[in-house]
Design a protein around this motif. Structure first.
Motif, PDB file in Angstrom:
ATOM      1  N   THR A 169       0.836  -1.201   0.000  1.00  0.00           N
ATOM      2  CA  THR A 169       0.000   0.000   0.000  1.00  0.00           C
ATOM      3  C   THR A 169       0.872   1.253   0.000  1.00  0.00           C
ATOM      4  O   THR A 169       0.603   2.194  -0.746  1.00  0.00           O
ATOM      5  CB  THR A 169      -0.954   0.002   1.216  1.00  0.00           C
ATOM      6  N   VAL A 170       1.923   1.270   0.818  1.00  0.00           N
ATOM      7  CA  VAL A 170       2.855   2.406   0.830  1.00  0.00           C
ATOM      8  C   VAL A 170       3.477   2.565  -0.552  1.00  0.00           C
ATOM      9  O   VAL A 170       3.558   3.674  -1.097  1.00  0.00           O
ATOM     10  CB  VAL A 170       3.958   2.215   1.906  1.00  0.00           C
ATOM     11  N   GLY A 175       3.365   6.501  -5.570  1.00  0.00           N
ATOM     12  CA  GLY A 175       3.264   6.898  -6.972  1.00  0.00           C
ATOM     13  C   GLY A 175       2.057   7.748  -7.277  1.00  0.00           C
ATOM     14  O   GLY A 175       1.954   8.317  -8.364  1.00  0.00           O
ATOM     15  N   ASP A 176       1.123   7.855  -6.328  1.00  0.00           N
ATOM     16  CA  ASP A 176      -0.081   8.648  -6.566  1.00  0.00           C
ATOM     17  C   ASP A 176       0.253  10.141  -6.518  1.00  0.00           C
ATOM     18  O   ASP A 176       1.059  10.577  -5.687  1.00  0.00           O
ATOM     19  CB  ASP A 176      -1.141   8.350  -5.498  1.00  0.00           C
ATOM     20  N   PRO A 177      -0.393  10.940  -7.374  1.00  0.00           N
ATOM     21  CA  PRO A 177      -0.191  12.383  -7.285  1.00  0.00           C
ATOM     22  C   PRO A 177      -0.828  12.915  -6.001  1.00  0.00           C
ATOM     23  O   PRO A 177      -1.753  12.301  -5.467  1.00  0.00           O
ATOM     24  CB  PRO A 177      -0.901  12.924  -8.522  1.00  0.00           C
TER      25      PRO A 177
END
Length: 182
Positions: A169-170, A175-177
């Motif tokens: 999950t980390v 990578g998420d904006p």
């Protein structure tokens, strides 16, 4: 691409400890992780150790710490000379301590919000982050003298499954904006 994780452990001084580390590294690798450590033969850093540890931790998505027996104390007294209300001397014997870095590195990982899994060798003093429940995840105790491997036990596999989910999950969220509005 394997997910980078920090493997915290004292330098082994027993062959059984070396085998334990090797077996854990293989298990982590088989699960898609790339274990990093600080020290010769690994991600060695010539800066002050805490700077090197932080540098590696900020690149990693989780931490596994192995609290091996390191220093043996035959006899000790906690609160020696206690003279305040509610405090008395507490004698102890046959105590094992691990490296102080088994306290420091998980605490640094905690401050960075990384998933932490601590494995404590039987007999190592359960104090600080080595106390059950302090970091949130169950803290197992293992024996190097057991007839079967702890790493292949159901207990360890379940813990690694749970911890692996948090680590992935980390890794995904890194990578998420950034979200300005939720």
């Amino acid at each position: 691409m394997k997910v980078p994780v920090f493997l915290s452990r004292p330098t082994p001084h027993l062959e059984a400890q070396i085998q334990f580390v090797d077996e854990l590294k293989r298990e982590l690798s088989n699960r898609g992780f790339d274990p990093h450590t600080l020290g010769p033969g690994s991600s060695y850093d010539y800066d002050a150790p805490l700077i090197g540890i932080r540098r590696i931790l900020t690149h990693c998505c989780g931490l596994v710490s192995i609290a091996f027996r390191r220093t043996h104390v035959t006899s000790a007294t906690k609160h020696l000379g206690a003279d305040t209300a509610g405090r008395t001397e507490e004698p102890s014997s046959d105590i094992w301590f691990t490296s102080p870095y088994c306290q420091i590195e998980p605490a640094m990982a905690f401050q960075l919000g990384l998933p932490i899994l601590i494995l404590r060798e039987e007999g190592v003093l359960a104090e600080g982050v080595l106390e059950k429940g302090v970091t949130g995840l169950y803290l197992p105790e293992f024996s190097l003298e057991a007839s079967s491997s702890f790493i292949t036990s159901d207990e360890c596999r379940r813990l690694l499954d749970q911890w692996s989910g948090y680590v992935r999950t980390v890794h995904k969220r890194r990578g998420d904006p950034p979200m300005l509005f939720t």
